[in-house]
Design a protein around this motif. Structure first.
Motif, short mmCIF file in Angstrom:
data_model
loop_
_atom_site.label_atom_id
_atom_site.label_comp_id
_atom_site.label_asym_id
_atom_site.label_seq_id
_atom_site.Cartn_x
_atom_site.Cartn_y
_atom_site.Cartn_z
N UNK A 1 -21.07 -16.30 17.33
CA UNK A 1 -21.21 -17.31 16.27
C UNK A 1 -20.22 -18.47 16.40
N UNK B 1 -24.07 -21.89 20.87
CA UNK B 1 -25.13 -21.76 21.86
C UNK B 1 -26.32 -21.14 21.14
N UNK B 2 -27.44 -21.87 21.08
CA UNK B 2 -28.62 -21.35 20.38
C UNK B 2 -29.48 -20.54 21.34
N UNK B 3 -30.12 -19.52 20.78
CA UNK B 3 -30.98 -18.67 21.60
C UNK B 3 -32.39 -18.65 21.00
N UNK C 1 -37.75 -14.78 14.10
CA UNK C 1 -37.69 -15.56 12.86
C UNK C 1 -37.38 -14.60 11.72
N UNK C 2 -36.66 -15.10 10.70
CA UNK C 2 -36.29 -14.23 9.58
C UNK C 2 -37.49 -14.04 8.67
N UNK D 1 -36.61 -22.55 5.37
CA UNK D 1 -35.37 -21.78 5.23
C UNK D 1 -34.90 -21.24 6.57
N UNK E 1 -31.30 -22.32 8.48
CA UNK E 1 -30.34 -21.21 8.54
C UNK E 1 -29.03 -21.60 9.22
N UNK E 2 -29.13 -22.25 10.38
CA UNK E 2 -27.93 -22.61 11.13
C UNK E 2 -27.04 -23.57 10.37
N UNK F 1 -26.91 -23.79 7.03
CA UNK F 1 -26.31 -23.04 5.92
C UNK F 1 -25.17 -22.16 6.43
N UNK F 2 -25.36 -21.58 7.64
CA UNK F 2 -24.31 -20.75 8.21
C UNK F 2 -23.06 -21.57 8.49
N UNK F 3 -23.25 -22.87 8.68
CA UNK F 3 -22.11 -23.75 8.91
C UNK F 3 -21.55 -24.31 7.61
N UNK G 1 -35.38 -24.34 14.79
CA UNK G 1 -34.23 -23.63 14.22
C UNK G 1 -33.06 -23.66 15.20
N UNK G 2 -33.37 -23.56 16.49
CA UNK G 2 -32.31 -23.54 17.50
C UNK G 2 -31.71 -24.93 17.72
N UNK H 1 -28.98 -27.34 14.95
CA UNK H 1 -27.52 -27.25 14.90
C UNK H 1 -26.84 -28.01 16.04
#
Lengths: 361, 276
Positions: free
Chosen positions: A84, A88-90, A97-98, A105, A109-110, A112-114, A157-158, A161
Motif C-alpha cells: 500500500x 503500484x496498481x494491479x 472488483x469489490x 465506489x 476506492x484508491x 478514499x484510501x488516500x 480503478x487502477x 490514483x
C-alpha cells in the motif's frame, strides 16, 4: 494526471529488479532474476504457467516478499515497502472488483484510501469512468457487469490514483477472443496516451506481441530473452523462445559437417544447411518460420507428404507428415485450395532464414 | 420447472409432519395456555407478568446477559475466524477440531469446569493470590461476569463457524487489490474484509443470541437461583410453582424475542446479500 515524458527502452532502469530469488516451501521459483523496464514502456512477461511470471509480478507489486535481491523504482529501493506504500496498481485476472460497492465506489476506492472525502472524489471518478467509456454504469453493482465492462472498471480503478507503475495479471484471459482483441487495442492506446509504464503477465503470445514494446519470455524462473516482438520472432535466443513465440517448422538432427559459419545437418527428412559452426556430432534443433518456407526448391529443400492443408482465410497452412517432436509447416498467403492431404510437396527455404540451436540448451 | 420444484418440495413432507406433531402442536398448546384463563381469551397473564417489577428485572437481566454474551463471543470469534480462514492443512484441522470437539462435551461438564476455575478457592483465585495480585479471593462464581464468560465460551463455535465460512469464501485478491490501491491494513479491514464478512457476523450473532437468551443449564450452574433468567423462571413456574399459565407466558415472551431476532437477522442478511 501525470504529464507525458519521453519513453525509453529500459536504459533508464525506471524499474530495476536485481538478483531477486524466491522459493515456496523449499522449491525455488526463481533465483538471480534481473529485469529492467524503462519509463513509459509497455512490457510483457510471457511464459507457460508455473514459469514464475506471476510471482515476479507479485514481488514487484509487494504482494509477495522476495527471499533475496532488490527492487528499485525510479531509483528508490522498494524491496521491503508494503504494497500500500508503493503506488503500484494491479489489475487482476479476475479483476477483483469489490462486490459490495458500486462501479463508482470501486473506482473511488484508491482515492478514499488516500484520505480523500467521498464527496471530493466525484469529478475524478467521472473522468476515470469517461476514460474507459463506463460513465453510464457509475451507479451499477459490479456483479451486473459483463467481463469486458468489469475489466474497464478495474482499469479505471487502477489508473485513478496515478500509479507510478501498472501491473496487469492475465488481464484479457477472461474475455472471449473478439472482445479480447478490441480491449487490447483500447487499453494499449489508453496507456500510451497517458505514458503509463505497464507490465502485462500473459501466457498468450499474440497478446504479448500485440500490446508490448518489449517481451520477456520466461521459462522455469529465468528470462530466456527480453526483446522487441519482431526481434523475438525473427531471432529467438533459444529453441524454447522459438517454440513459444510463433509457429515454426522444427526439425531435430545431427551436425555431420561444419565449415566456417555453415553446418550440414542430417535430419529424418534429408540433409539441410544452417548458419553457424558446430562440432560434428552435435545434436541440434533447427527451425524456420512458416511464412519463410516456400513451396519450391531453395537452398534447403525437403520433399514433404502433406498431413493437412488448412485454409485459414488470410493464409493457408500446409502441415507435413513429421516424426514426433518435429514439425513441418509452410504458410502460403491467401486462400489456396490447390493442396490436399497426401499430396507430395516441395518445402524450400534459405540458409540465412534457418534458426539453429544445440539440443538441450 | 415449477411442477418439478413443487414435487421436490414433497420430500420435505416427512420432516415437516414430524415437526408438526412433535414440536408445533405442543408449542401451540403451550401458547394457548398463556392467553386462556378458565377457557376465556385473555391477556391478563401478560399484564400480570409485565406489572411485576421482579419479572421485569429478570427480563432485563436475560436480555443484557444475552447481548453481552453475543458481544463477547463476537470479539473472541472474529480474530479466530480470520486466522482459521487463512490457515491451511494441519492447522486448519486443529482449529476445526478445537471448535467442534468441545460441542460433544456436554454443557453441564463445561459449566462445571467453569465453576472449578471461578470458585472461591478455584484455579483463578489461587493463581491471583499466589502472584500477590489480591490478598483475599475475589468473588467470581455467582456473578453475571462469570455467566457471560462461561456462556460465550460454550456458544463460541456458533459464532466462529458462520464468520469463518464467509471469510473462507472471500476472494483473497480483494484485500490485495485494496492494498495495491494504497489502502492500509486498517482501511482494508474496515472497507473490504469486514463489510464482506457481515452476513457471517449476522448469522453468528443470531445463533449466539438465540442460544444465550434461552440458556438454562449454564446460569443454573454458574450463578444459581439467586439471579434468575427467563428460562429459569419458566422452569420454576412449571416445576415448583405449578403455575402453567405463568410458565406458558414466559415461554411465549422468550419465543417472541427469538422469532424477532431470527426475522431481523434474516432480513439483515438478505439486505447485505443483495448488496453483493
Amino acid at each position: 494526471m501525470a504529464p507525458p515524458a519521453p519513453r525509453d527502452m529500459g536504459d533508464s532502469k525506471y524499474l530495476d529488479v536485481t538478483a531477486v530469488g524466491k522459493a515456496f516451501k523449499g522449491t525455488s521459483v526463481m533465483s538471480g532474476m534481473d529485469f529492467r523496464v524503462g519509463r513509459g514502456e509497455l512490457v510483457s512477461l510471457l511464459g507457460p504457467s508455473g514459469c514464475g511470471k506471476t510471482t515476479l509480478l507479485r514481488i514487484i507489486a509487494g504482494l509477495t516478499t522476495a527471499d533475496s535481491g532488490e527492487v528499485l523504482l525510479d531509483g528508490r529501493a522498494i524491496t521491503s515497502a508494503p504494497a500500500h506504500k508503493r503506488n503500484i496498481s494491479v489489475v487482476f485476472q479476475s479483476y477483483a472488483l469489490f462486490p459490495h460497492l458500486t462501479v463508482a465506489e470501486n473506482v473511488a476506492f484508491g482515492l478514499r484510501a488516500r484520505g480523500h472525502a467521498k464527496t471530493d472524489c466525484g469529478p475524478k471518478v467521472a473522468e476515470a469512468l469517461a476514460l474507459v467509456r463506463m460513465s453510464d454504469f457509475a451507479e451499477r453493482k459490479v456483479a451486473a457487469l459483463s467481463g469486458g465492462q468489469q475489466q474497464r472498471v478495474a482499469v479505471a480503478r487502477a489508473l485513478i490514483v496515478d500509479p507510478v507503475l501498472l501491473l496487469l495479471d492475465e488481464p484479457f484471459s477472461a474475455l472471449d477472443r473478439k472482445l479480447r482483441e478490441t480491449m487490447q487495442v483500447e487499453l494499449k492506446t489508453l496507456l500510451r496516451d497517458r505514458n503509463m509504464t505497464a507490465i502485462f503477465v500473459t501466457h498468450d503470445q499474440d497478446e504479448a506481441m500485440g500490446v508490448s514494446d518489449r517481451i520477456a519470455v520466461m521459462n522455469a524462473g529465468q528470462i530466456e530473452q527480453f526483446a522487441t516482438p519482431s526481434e523475438l520472432y525473427a531471432r529467438p535466443a533459444s529453441a524454447f523462445v522459438m517454440d513459444f513465440v510463433g509457429l515454426s517448422t522444427r526439425l531435430n538432427g545431427e551436425v555431420i559437417e561444419s565449415t566456417e559459419n555453415r553446418s550440414t545437418i542430417r535430419s529424418a527428412y534429408g540433409t539441410v544447411h544452417a548458419p553457424g559452426t558446430f562440432v560434428p556430432g552435435t545434436e541440434v534443433t533447427i527451425g524456420v518460420r512458416p511464412e519463410l518456407v516456400k513451396t519450391r526448391a531453395a537452398e534447403n529443400t525437403l520433399r514433404v507428404t502433406l498431413a493437412d492443408a488448412m485454409v485459414l482465410g488470410s493464409k493457408t497452412q500446409l502441415h507435413g507428415r513429421a516424426e514426433a517432436g518435429d514439425c513441418l509447416l509452410c504458410e502460403v498467403p491467401g486462400m489456396n485450395s490447390d493442396y490436399a492431404p497426401g499430396d507430395t510437396v516441395t518445402f524450400g527455404w534459405d540458409v540465412a532464414d534457418t534458426l539453429v540451436y544445440e539440443t538441450g540448451t | 420447472m415449477t411442477g418439478r420444484a413443487e414435487r421436490i418440495g414433497l420430500l420435505a413432507l416427512p420432516g415437516l409432519s414430524f415437526l408438526a406433531v412433535i414440536y408445533a402442536l405442543p408449542l401451540f398448546m403451550l401458547l394457548l395456555k398463556s392467553v386462556q384463563i378458565d377457557g376465556q381469551f385473555s391477556f391478563a397473564e401478560y399484564v400480570a407478568f409485565f406489572s411485576d417489577s421482579y419479572n421485569l428485572s429478570v427480563l432485563w437481566r436475560t436480555l443484557r446477559v444475552a447481548l453481552l454474551t453475543t458481544g463477547l463471543a463476537l470479539i473472541i470469534a472474529y480474530p479466530t475466524a480470520i486466522i482459521m480462514a487463512r490457515a491451511k492443512g494441519f492447522w486448519l484441522s486443529v482449529f476445526l477440531v478445537a471448535m467442534v470437539l468441545p460441542m460433544s462435551v456436554g454443557v453441564v461438564v463445561k459449566a462445571f469446569a467453569w465453576t472449578i476455575l471461578f470458585r472461591t478457592r478455584g484455579v483463578l483465585n489461587d493463581t491471583l493470590m499466589s502472584l500477590g495480585i489480591t490478598d483475599a479471593p475475589i468473588r467470581m462464581l455467582f456473578t453475571e461476569t462469570a455467566l457471560i464468560i462461561g456462556a460465550a465460551n460454550v456458544f463460541l463455535p456458533f459464532m466462529v463457524l458462520p464468520i469463518y465460512a464467509v471469510l473462507r469464501q472471500m476472494d483473497s485478491r480483494l484485500p490485495e487489490a485494496a492494498a495495491s490501491l494504497g489502502a492500509t491494513p486498517v482501511f482494508r479491514f474496515m472497507n473490504v474484509t469486514f463489510p464482506l464478512s457481515l452476513p457471517g457476523v449476522v448469522a453468528g450473532c443470531a445463533f449466539t443470541f438465540s442460544l444465550a437468551i434461552s440458556m438454562y443449564v449454564i446460569p443454573s450452574l454458574i450463578v444459581g437461583e439467586r439471579q434468575q433468567t427467563l428460562s429459569m423462571l419458566t422452569a420454576r413456574s412449571f416445576l415448583y410453582l405449578r403455575n402453567e399459565a405463568l410458565g406458558a407466558t414466559i415461554s411465549s415472551i422468550l419465543l417472541l424475542i427469538a422469532i424477532s431476532v431470527v426475522l431481523t437477522s434474516s432480513w439483515a442478511a438478505n439486505r447485505l446479500g443483495a448488496r453483493q
